[in-house]
Design a protein around this motif. Structure first.
Motif, short mmCIF file in Angstrom:
data_model
loop_
_atom_site.label_atom_id
_atom_site.label_comp_id
_atom_site.label_asym_id
_atom_site.label_seq_id
_atom_site.Cartn_x
_atom_site.Cartn_y
_atom_site.Cartn_z
N LYS A 63 17.64 99.23 46.49
CA LYS A 63 18.75 99.06 47.16
C LYS A 63 18.43 99.04 48.66
O LYS A 63 18.92 98.35 49.55
CB LYS A 63 19.58 100.25 47.00
CG LYS A 63 20.24 100.14 45.65
CD LYS A 63 21.42 101.44 45.27
CE LYS A 63 21.16 101.77 44.23
NZ LYS A 63 22.06 103.18 43.92
N THR A 64 17.36 99.80 48.95
CA THR A 64 16.85 100.15 50.46
C THR A 64 16.34 98.54 50.66
O THR A 64 16.65 98.19 52.07
CB THR A 64 15.59 101.06 50.56
OG1 THR A 64 16.24 102.15 50.07
CG2 THR A 64 15.03 100.92 52.06
N LYS A 66 17.06 95.71 49.48
CA LYS A 66 18.25 94.64 49.54
C LYS A 66 19.12 94.68 50.82
O LYS A 66 19.42 93.74 51.45
CB LYS A 66 19.08 94.87 48.29
CG LYS A 66 20.27 93.80 48.26
CD LYS A 66 20.95 93.91 46.99
CE LYS A 66 22.18 93.16 46.90
NZ LYS A 66 22.67 92.43 47.93
N HIS A 67 19.07 96.10 51.35
CA HIS A 67 20.01 96.46 52.53
C HIS A 67 19.08 95.73 53.73
O HIS A 67 19.73 95.17 54.61
CB HIS A 67 19.99 97.68 52.88
CG HIS A 67 20.83 98.30 54.23
ND1 HIS A 67 22.02 97.81 54.33
CD2 HIS A 67 20.34 98.83 55.13
CE1 HIS A 67 22.40 98.32 55.27
NE2 HIS A 67 21.41 98.84 56.05
N ASP A 70 19.36 91.87 53.72
CA ASP A 70 20.85 91.63 54.15
C ASP A 70 20.81 91.69 55.76
O ASP A 70 21.51 90.79 56.42
CB ASP A 70 21.97 92.58 53.50
CG ASP A 70 22.03 92.06 51.87
OD1 ASP A 70 21.60 91.04 51.66
OD2 ASP A 70 22.82 92.91 51.44
#
Length: 77
Positions: A63-64, A66-67, A70
């Motif tokens: 998730k890190t 992916k953030h 983005d």
């Protein structure tokens, strides 16, 4: 009297020596990529925890990343 014949030093290497050469060559080829990956992981952990004041465990969280992806590739107006 004749002197005993000597070989010219080009005898066939033994199987153990060939295996040792293969292992050494494999080690030499793999050590640089392994050290690069280790340096990347240590650098990410140090940078993320020391500079970013975040827990080291978040470096390995998808998730890190992916953030961050983005944030970098977001459509800006």
């Amino acid at each position: 009297m004749k002197a005993p014949s000597r070989s010219n030093g080009k005898s066939k290497p033994s199987a153990g020596r060939i295996v040792a050469q293969v292992v050494w060559m494999s080690f030499k080829l793999l050590i640089i990529p392994v050290l690069c990956i280790a340096a990347l992981i240590v650098g990410l952990a140090i940078g993320f925890s020391v500079l970013g004041d975040r827990p080291v465990s978040e470096v390995f969280d998808i998730k890190t990343w992916k953030h961050m992806y983005d944030l970098v590739f977001a459509d800006g107006a």
